[in-house]
Design an enzyme around this catalytic site. Sequence first.
Site, short mmCIF file in Angstrom:
data_model
loop_
_atom_site.label_atom_id
_atom_site.label_comp_id
_atom_site.label_asym_id
_atom_site.label_seq_id
_atom_site.Cartn_x
_atom_site.Cartn_y
_atom_site.Cartn_z
CG ASP A 58 7.05 -1.96 11.38
OD1 ASP A 58 7.34 -1.09 9.60
OD2 ASP A 58 7.83 -2.05 11.43
C1 BGC Z 1 10.48 -1.34 10.43
C2 BGC Z 1 10.55 -0.58 10.67
C3 BGC Z 1 10.61 0.82 9.08
C4 BGC Z 1 10.16 0.98 8.33
C5 BGC Z 1 10.11 1.71 7.18
C6 BGC Z 1 9.57 -1.77 8.83
O1 BGC Z 1 10.41 -3.15 7.81
O2 BGC Z 1 10.15 -2.16 11.08
O3 BGC Z 1 10.78 0.04 11.94
O4 BGC Z 1 10.70 2.06 10.22
O5 BGC Z 1 9.78 -0.73 7.88
O6 BGC Z 1 11.81 1.60 6.56
#
Ligand code: BGC
Length: 767
Positions: free
Chosen positions: A303
Amino acid sequence: MKNYIKTYLQLVCIGLLLVSCNQTDEKKLAINTVNTNLNTTIESKVDSLLAIMTLEEKIGQMNQYNGFWDVTGPVPENGDAAKKYDDLRKGLVGSMLNVRGVKDVRAVQKIAVEETRLGIPLIIGFDVIHGYKTISPIPLAESASWDLEAIKKSAEVAAEEAAAAGINWTFAPMVDISRDARWGRVMEGSGEDTYLSSKIAVARVKGFQGEDLSAHNTIAACAKHFAGYGFAESGRDYNTVDVGTSTLYNTIFPPFQAANEAGVRTFMNSFNELNGVPATGNKYLQREILKHQWGFSGFVVSDWGSIAEMIAHGHAKDGTHATELAVNAGSDMDMESNLYVNELVTLVKEGKVDEQLITDAARRILRVKFELGLFDDPYKYCNEEREQSVTGSKEIQDAVLDMAKKSIVLLKNENNVLPLKKEGQKIAVIGALANDKTSPLGSWRIGADDGTAVSVLEGLKAYSGNQITYAKGADLVYGQTVFARELDINVSDKSGFTEAKQVAKQADVVIMVLGEHGFQSGEGRSRADIDLPGVQQELLEEVYKVNKNIVLVLNNGRPLSINWADEHIPAIVEAWHLGTQSGNAIAQVLYGDYNPSGKLPMTFPRSVGQLPLYYNSKSTGRPNMPSPGEVFWSHYTDVSNTPLYPFGYGLSYTTFNYTNLKVNVVSNNTVEVSVKLTNTGKLKGKEVVQLYMQDLFASVTRPVKELKGFELVELNPNESKTINFTLSKNELGFYSNEGKFLLEPGDFKVYVGGSSNTTLEAKFTLE
Ligand code: BGC
């Protein structure tokens, strides 16, 4: 000649040689997938490509950067952007996120393909969570439809629109189970139930990926966040997760496993720690469960910055250590920690990371790129004409409108206040949300422009037979952490109450649109209080004093505690954040042109203090009050144990009756259940027939009720239908605390009905 073509020719020459290579090395076997369904042509191409890649280039595939500069503008000269740009040209970037639109995607792809040594195309990721530019209902709302075909279609059109804008990978579906409405990200999931969420996970994966991943209108999906993210303590985002193995195996894992079985090509790990080890550095999750036991053959992306966050978690000493932990644990791609690209070469050279793990990660990433067809044509998602014709097309608008109508849940409808008469009525519409063209888009809709949703007011005005007057009443309160531009709103201003009461007084019916702004749920938007925010509750009570004939339309990204409204307001419609076509969907339901059939995918509590509250809880040793006034049983002294609205609940403009529940034990792993459903009302309508099961005693205690089947049935007035279910091994058994699937003999109950609080039951015994 383009470099990628050069690469291709090289591949063909050495391919055959490598395919015959015997991979007997034990470590290699350990890291390799057990999946046997791989495409051998692609596998040999991947092998051939890996054979000519340097260590740095393989690590480059594991590096993902956020869209970092004006990609069609001048080359950045200094700072982070210049470094990232430089890395891209050196072939040290495998993926980018948040670059979108054909023009921009083409620009970055061109650098990767035409300026790097091997010309390996980028995989372009984006959060296509509920639509790209045309927005469908938030996932929690879609789940309320229980309509798997519609949900699949919604993902399909989202993929089509995103793919036409150059995107080939979405960070969806989020399949995290959550039982806590305080957690802002419940809006992004399928609610509290594992069975329903697993079915929806499959529908979404199939919708995004289609039958052919290499088609220009399908994109790779990503099951996230592996694992446990929805169990953040006290519903506070990113908080600690500490759950036992029974919950992990029986509740948290199944939707991920279902997504994997449906062929999802990527997984995202998670910000949270799980029982003391951050998910990102968690070998048990990523290597043991996902890649080894489940045979997942795609790749795992971290993530955002979650590799570096292992330092703050207190698990890694520094960035180098975090890198070592993440790679060894099986995180294949680094999203924005910028660590793999800087640290991994040294770690391999020092022997702290086995080079085979790097090769395995690169292999997984390249495999998905080949499957997407990016090597056949890296610009296959970059067609300006297609982008023009597909974006916001009629087909997509129709699909999101259909999905929006199906997502609405009728919570209360006393004296048939609804549907509204189409003519001769004076209607007062009250609430800031009624006139809002942005909020209905909900959270997680980065690709959509503000102000592009149909507001409730616009939707209602499309029906011309009634006289409509609007008053805002009060502004909507935003959470403190929502974008700064919204913070200067005076949250306690009641100066609009007078006007609201005036228009209400003169109306036959008052429609109040209240709830949360679209950005009041979502990532980082946990709430400790889940009542109507701000002065909206007061506004509702004030308006009620002058006109009791109120239809309350809720806009929200999570269950709310609305006890007062439930007690006083005759009609309540749960309309979530329904996306671009929101106002049209709501108007069609209010006017009865669509008969609502949604059922809650999450329990609505009476009080935030009951959370986590979910229907499939365990019994406890003291579940009931033994005698009147007795204190020592499992309860609160100030609120009942029951929810305000249970999981699976939702009304229709018609009524249904269940009779003739029958159970037939065919064998120890097959039980047939049937029930007769009759439409006893005056209108055609749809009902979600739900089957719940209880295993009355087991070596590991089982919930008081678990959803084990459902069917969406449409009936004309007076029409009946017999609905049949089969409970097989998967439904009858459960996982032990050691993760072993067990099928135990004993006594069981089944319950069938239109909600989880159904009392129609039958018993059976397995020998
Ligand atoms: C989130 C993810 C997301 C990623 C990219 C993160 O802050 O937890 O679910 O896909 O950002 O935007």
